[in-house]
Design an enzyme around this catalytic site. Structure first.
Site, short mmCIF file in Angstrom:
data_model
loop_
_atom_site.label_atom_id
_atom_site.label_comp_id
_atom_site.label_asym_id
_atom_site.label_seq_id
_atom_site.Cartn_x
_atom_site.Cartn_y
_atom_site.Cartn_z
N GLU A 251 -19.18 -39.15 -43.19
CA GLU A 251 -18.31 -39.51 -42.06
C GLU A 251 -18.28 -41.02 -41.93
N GLY B 293 -19.03 -43.55 -37.93
CA GLY B 293 -20.32 -43.92 -37.37
C GLY B 293 -20.82 -42.92 -36.35
N GLY C 25 -15.58 -36.15 -35.23
CA GLY C 25 -14.19 -36.44 -35.58
C GLY C 25 -13.34 -36.93 -34.43
N LYS D 103 -10.27 -34.15 -22.13
CA LYS D 103 -10.59 -33.09 -21.15
C LYS D 103 -11.49 -33.63 -20.06
N VAL E 298 13.91 -43.45 -28.48
CA VAL E 298 13.42 -44.83 -28.36
C VAL E 298 13.92 -45.64 -29.55
N GLY F 180 3.35 -37.47 -32.25
CA GLY F 180 2.76 -36.65 -33.30
C GLY F 180 1.68 -37.38 -34.07
N ASP G 157 -6.71 -30.73 -40.01
CA ASP G 157 -5.47 -31.46 -39.77
C ASP G 157 -4.86 -32.03 -41.05
N LEU H 136 -5.10 -28.41 -34.51
CA LEU H 136 -5.96 -28.00 -33.41
C LEU H 136 -7.40 -27.88 -33.90
N HIS I 103 -12.10 -7.38 -9.82
CA HIS I 103 -11.31 -7.85 -8.68
C HIS I 103 -12.20 -8.68 -7.75
P1 FAD Z 1 -10.74 -34.92 -37.43
O1 FAD Z 1 -11.28 -34.43 -36.15
O2 FAD Z 1 -9.65 -35.93 -37.40
O3 FAD Z 1 -11.97 -35.44 -38.28
C1 FAD Z 1 -11.82 -36.06 -39.50
C2 FAD Z 1 -12.93 -37.05 -39.66
O4 FAD Z 1 -12.93 -37.53 -40.99
C3 FAD Z 1 -12.78 -38.29 -38.78
O5 FAD Z 1 -13.91 -38.46 -37.95
C4 FAD Z 1 -12.62 -39.45 -39.75
O6 FAD Z 1 -13.29 -40.62 -39.31
C5 FAD Z 1 -13.28 -38.89 -41.00
N1 FAD Z 1 -12.77 -39.48 -42.22
C6 FAD Z 1 -11.48 -39.70 -42.57
N2 FAD Z 1 -11.40 -40.20 -43.82
C7 FAD Z 1 -12.68 -40.32 -44.26
C8 FAD Z 1 -13.25 -40.78 -45.47
N3 FAD Z 1 -12.50 -41.20 -46.50
N4 FAD Z 1 -14.60 -40.76 -45.59
C9 FAD Z 1 -15.39 -40.31 -44.56
N5 FAD Z 1 -14.89 -39.87 -43.41
C10 FAD Z 1 -13.56 -39.87 -43.26
N6 FAD Z 1 -7.24 -29.98 -30.38
C11 FAD Z 1 -7.60 -28.87 -29.68
O7 FAD Z 1 -7.78 -27.82 -30.28
N7 FAD Z 1 -7.82 -28.91 -28.33
C12 FAD Z 1 -7.64 -30.04 -27.62
O8 FAD Z 1 -7.84 -30.04 -26.41
C13 FAD Z 1 -7.24 -31.22 -28.31
N8 FAD Z 1 -7.07 -32.37 -27.66
C14 FAD Z 1 -6.73 -33.50 -28.34
C15 FAD Z 1 -6.52 -34.66 -27.62
C16 FAD Z 1 -6.16 -35.82 -28.29
C17 FAD Z 1 -5.97 -37.09 -27.50
C18 FAD Z 1 -6.03 -35.80 -29.71
C19 FAD Z 1 -5.69 -37.06 -30.44
C20 FAD Z 1 -6.21 -34.64 -30.42
C21 FAD Z 1 -6.55 -33.47 -29.75
N9 FAD Z 1 -6.71 -32.26 -30.41
C22 FAD Z 1 -7.05 -31.13 -29.71
C23 FAD Z 1 -6.54 -32.16 -31.87
C24 FAD Z 1 -7.90 -32.16 -32.56
O9 FAD Z 1 -8.61 -33.32 -32.20
C25 FAD Z 1 -7.74 -32.09 -34.06
O10 FAD Z 1 -6.91 -31.01 -34.40
C26 FAD Z 1 -9.08 -31.92 -34.76
O11 FAD Z 1 -9.95 -32.96 -34.44
C27 FAD Z 1 -8.90 -31.82 -36.27
O12 FAD Z 1 -10.15 -31.66 -36.87
P2 FAD Z 1 -10.42 -32.16 -38.36
O13 FAD Z 1 -11.86 -31.88 -38.61
O14 FAD Z 1 -9.41 -31.59 -39.27
O15 FAD Z 1 -10.15 -33.72 -38.34
P1 NAD Z 2 3.42 -33.31 -30.34
O1 NAD Z 2 3.95 -32.90 -31.65
O2 NAD Z 2 2.71 -32.33 -29.50
O3 NAD Z 2 4.61 -33.91 -29.44
C1 NAD Z 2 5.39 -34.97 -29.88
C2 NAD Z 2 6.64 -35.03 -29.01
O4 NAD Z 2 7.30 -36.25 -29.27
C3 NAD Z 2 7.65 -33.92 -29.30
O5 NAD Z 2 8.06 -33.35 -28.09
C4 NAD Z 2 8.78 -34.65 -30.02
O6 NAD Z 2 10.05 -34.05 -29.80
C5 NAD Z 2 8.68 -36.01 -29.37
N1 NAD Z 2 9.24 -37.12 -30.17
C6 NAD Z 2 9.11 -37.33 -31.49
N2 NAD Z 2 9.74 -38.48 -31.85
C7 NAD Z 2 10.25 -39.01 -30.70
C8 NAD Z 2 10.99 -40.18 -30.39
N3 NAD Z 2 11.32 -41.06 -31.34
N4 NAD Z 2 11.36 -40.42 -29.12
C9 NAD Z 2 11.03 -39.53 -28.13
N5 NAD Z 2 10.32 -38.40 -28.37
C10 NAD Z 2 9.94 -38.14 -29.63
O7 NAD Z 2 2.50 -34.60 -30.67
P2 NAD Z 2 1.38 -35.34 -29.83
O8 NAD Z 2 1.56 -35.09 -28.37
O9 NAD Z 2 1.33 -36.71 -30.36
O10 NAD Z 2 0.06 -34.58 -30.28
C11 NAD Z 2 -0.29 -34.51 -31.66
C12 NAD Z 2 -1.04 -33.25 -31.93
O11 NAD Z 2 -2.36 -33.34 -31.41
C13 NAD Z 2 -0.44 -32.03 -31.25
O12 NAD Z 2 0.59 -31.47 -32.02
C14 NAD Z 2 -1.60 -31.11 -31.16
O13 NAD Z 2 -1.70 -30.41 -32.36
C15 NAD Z 2 -2.79 -32.05 -31.02
N6 NAD Z 2 -3.25 -32.07 -29.61
C16 NAD Z 2 -3.66 -30.91 -29.04
C17 NAD Z 2 -4.08 -30.89 -27.73
C18 NAD Z 2 -4.53 -29.60 -27.13
O14 NAD Z 2 -4.78 -28.67 -27.89
N7 NAD Z 2 -4.65 -29.49 -25.82
C19 NAD Z 2 -4.06 -32.05 -26.98
C20 NAD Z 2 -3.63 -33.22 -27.58
C21 NAD Z 2 -3.24 -33.21 -28.91
#
Ligand code: FAD
Ligand code: NAD
Length: 466
Positions: free
Chosen positions: A34, A37, A41, A52, A238, A272, A313, A320, A445
């Site tokens: 990782e 540090g 993730g 959250k 935008v 996204g 991802d 997710l 209930h």
């Molecule tokens: P990541 O969590 O991205 O982990 C990948 C790790 O690999 C990172 O720590 C990175 O530093 C490391 N890495 C990358 N390249 C290298 C390399 N070459 N060598 C060593 N390490 C490396 N999902 C939910 O299900 N519920 C939620 O409520 C939710 N909320 C979110 C809120 C936000 C603001 C964001 C941004 C995302 C949220 N997500 C949520 C999405 C969720 O965080 C991701 O889907 C999830 O973390 C993906 O897991 P992953 O293990 O595939 O990748």
């Molecule tokens: P998203 O895909 O959920 O939403 C992106 C939105 O931006 C869409 O509605 C799209 O139509 C819009 N969009 C795209 N280009 C645009 C533009 N040029 N101008 C205006 N609108 C535009 O993406 P996100 O909110 O960045 O989140 C990324 C991913 O992270 C999510 O898809 C989700 O998988 C994950 N995530 C999950 C949770 C959770 O599970 N609660 C929370 C945060 C993030």
């Protein structure tokens, strides 16, 4: 001497660390690399957990401000943002340290550094001091996750033009925040800052928020958010973001080609995320990517190189944490000769706003498109006694069942604890249950879960309380 492992996982997020633990449980000498540090993730460090935490804290802040309506008089309520941020950071530290402990407990070697493939069995790890360590691996799992996408020509400075990472650590509440994109991140983080006092405007490209969600739920969700004070500008694209002395000006074009500028102090770009395939040297060793730069895998999570796998991802599917975790477990089981698998039809999606929004399986729009005949059961939280008792009765439960067999095909909820209630439907769907099975199950209930039972009864038009 080069250390040899039976399996090495690159990336310590929910996909990677869970996979490493399962591989170790199954008896393989395992390492996890990782680079940030800290383990956990995006999810634990800059995603699910800090967001959250802030959603909860801002909701508490909002709740106490309104307690006097319910006969609880308290003094002036003030926000201490630095303390709130500390509370969030503490939650992150506890959890990331917890993952480190789990790796140790499972005797997994944890390398801190950037991993890249030297060959199909050899990985180079560069640590913070630029020192290189080489390891050999029989099997490699890539779980490097994703990173935020920006708009063309726009760079995140994480102060004025922020991604979710910057939006999780703003030092002051913006007067006006512009959110580009009405998806998961925009609506969760927009809610946080709106509750803390910012005037929030969401600019969305499409005519609806949360694309892919059941339309009826998405429409209700938007109505509720508008009532909460969030402003929406739909079908606005935008064009540019220019920083000025006090913040930024966001220029948009609406569907009729009219230009509209928004002045704000902070812009959150949440349009996204993209797979993180940087630094891995994939091209050089010949790992194939798809058209969206995700690592291409077969149903066993295997890339075109048979000992190299990818999950989370960085591959196809919803971004997710629980999807990444389940793939991590499945790939570990496949690597050790078992039959790991993930049912992509029963992966829940939850948005942790107030009220929560949760969905699983097919939406009504998908069923129509697939020409599947279906029945709908709906039940409003307005008629749920628990929700009424605590004055938290916005939203409804919607269950979609096959017209002939009554099998549950999908469920979409907006309302209190929707993110917890959806688990019941997930189990039902995994067991191939009918809506009648849910309807005939005794629910305590007074609970919110009775709304799920009533929605199931309503599939057959026999809900009791509506
Ligand atoms: P990541 O969590 O991205 O982990 C990948 C790790 O690999 C990172 O720590 C990175 O530093 C490391 N890495 C990358 N390249 C290298 C390399 N070459 N060598 C060593 N390490 C490396 N999902 C939910 O299900 N519920 C939620 O409520 C939710 N909320 C979110 C809120 C936000 C603001 C964001 C941004 C995302 C949220 N997500 C949520 C999405 C969720 O965080 C991701 O889907 C999830 O973390 C993906 O897991 P992953 O293990 O595939 O990748
Ligand atoms: P998203 O895909 O959920 O939403 C992106 C939105 O931006 C869409 O509605 C799209 O139509 C819009 N969009 C795209 N280009 C645009 C533009 N040029 N101008 C205006 N609108 C535009 O993406 P996100 O909110 O960045 O989140 C990324 C991913 O992270 C999510 O898809 C989700 O998988 C994950 N995530 C999950 C949770 C959770 O599970 N609660 C929370 C945060 C993030």
């Amino acid at each position: 001497m080069i250390e040899k492992f039976q399996a090495v996982v690159i990336g310590g997020g929910p996909g990677g660390y869970v996979c490493a633990i399962r591989l170790a449980q199954l008896g393989l000498k395992t390492a996890c690399i990782e680079s940030r540090g800290s383990l956990g993730g995006t999810c634990l460090n800059v995603g699910c957990i800090p967001s959250k935490s802030l959603l909860n804290l801002s909701e508490e802040f909002n709740k106490v401000q309104n307690l006097s309506n319910k006969g609880i008089e308290i003094g002036e309520v003030k926000l201490n943002l630095p303390k709130m941020m500390k509370s969030k950071d503490k939650a992150v530290t506890i959890l990331t340290k917890g993952v480190e402990f789990l790796l140790k407990k499972n005797k997994i070697t944890y390398f801190k550094g950037v991993g890249s493939l030297k060959s199909k069995n050899e990985i180079s790890i560069i640590d913070n001091n630029k020192k290189e360590v080489l390891v050999k691996a029989e099997k490699i799992v890539i779980a490097t996750g994703s990173v935020p996408i920006s708009l063309p020509g726009i760079e995140f400075d994480e102060k004025i033009i922020v991604s979710s990472t910057g939006a999780l650590k703003l030092e002051a509440v913006p007067k006006k925040m512009l959110v580009v994109g009405g998806g998961y991140i925009g609506l969760e983080m927009g809610s946080v800052w709106s509750r803390l006092g910012a005037e929030v405007h969401v600019v969305e490209f499409l005519d609806h928020i949360t694309p892919g969600m059941d339309k009826e739920i998405s429409n209700e969700f938007m109505k509720i958010l508008i009532k909460q004070g969030i402003n929406f500008h739909m079908q606005h694209k935008v064009e540019s973001i220019k920083k000025n002395k006090s913040g930024a000006v966001v220029s948009t074009l609406d569907k009729n080609g009219n230009n509209k500028d928004f002045e704000c102090d902070v812009v959150l770009v949440s349009v996204g995320r993209k797979p993180n395939t940087n630094n891995l040297n994939l091209e050089k060793i010949g790992v194939e990517l798809d058209e969206r730069n995700r690592i291409k895998t077969n149903k066993n999570f295997q890339t075109n190189l048979e000992n190299i796998y990818a999950i989370g991802d960085v591959v196809n599917g919803p971004m997710l944490a629980h999807k990444a975790e389940d793939e991590g477990i499945a790939v570990a089981e496949n690597i050790t000769g078992q039959s790991g698998h993930v049912n992509y039809n029963t992966i829940p999606g939850v948005i942790y706003t107030k009220p929560e929004v949760a969905s699983i399986g097919k939406t009504e729009e998908q069923l129509k498109e697939e020409n599947v005949k279906y029945k709908i059961g709906k039940f409003s939280f307005m008629a749920n006694s628990r929700a009424k008792a605590i004055d938290d009765a916005e939203g409804f439960v919607k269950i979609l069942a096959d017209e002939k067999t009554d099998k549950v095909l999908g469920a979409h909820l907006i309302g209190p604890h929707a993110g917890e209630l959806i688990a019941e439907i997930g189990i039902a769907m995994e067991f191939g249950a009918s809506s009648e099975d849910i309807a005939r199950t005794c629910h305590a209930h007074p609970t919110f879960s009775e709304a799920v039972k009533e929605a199931a009864l309503s599939v057959d038009k026999r809900a009791i309380h509506s």
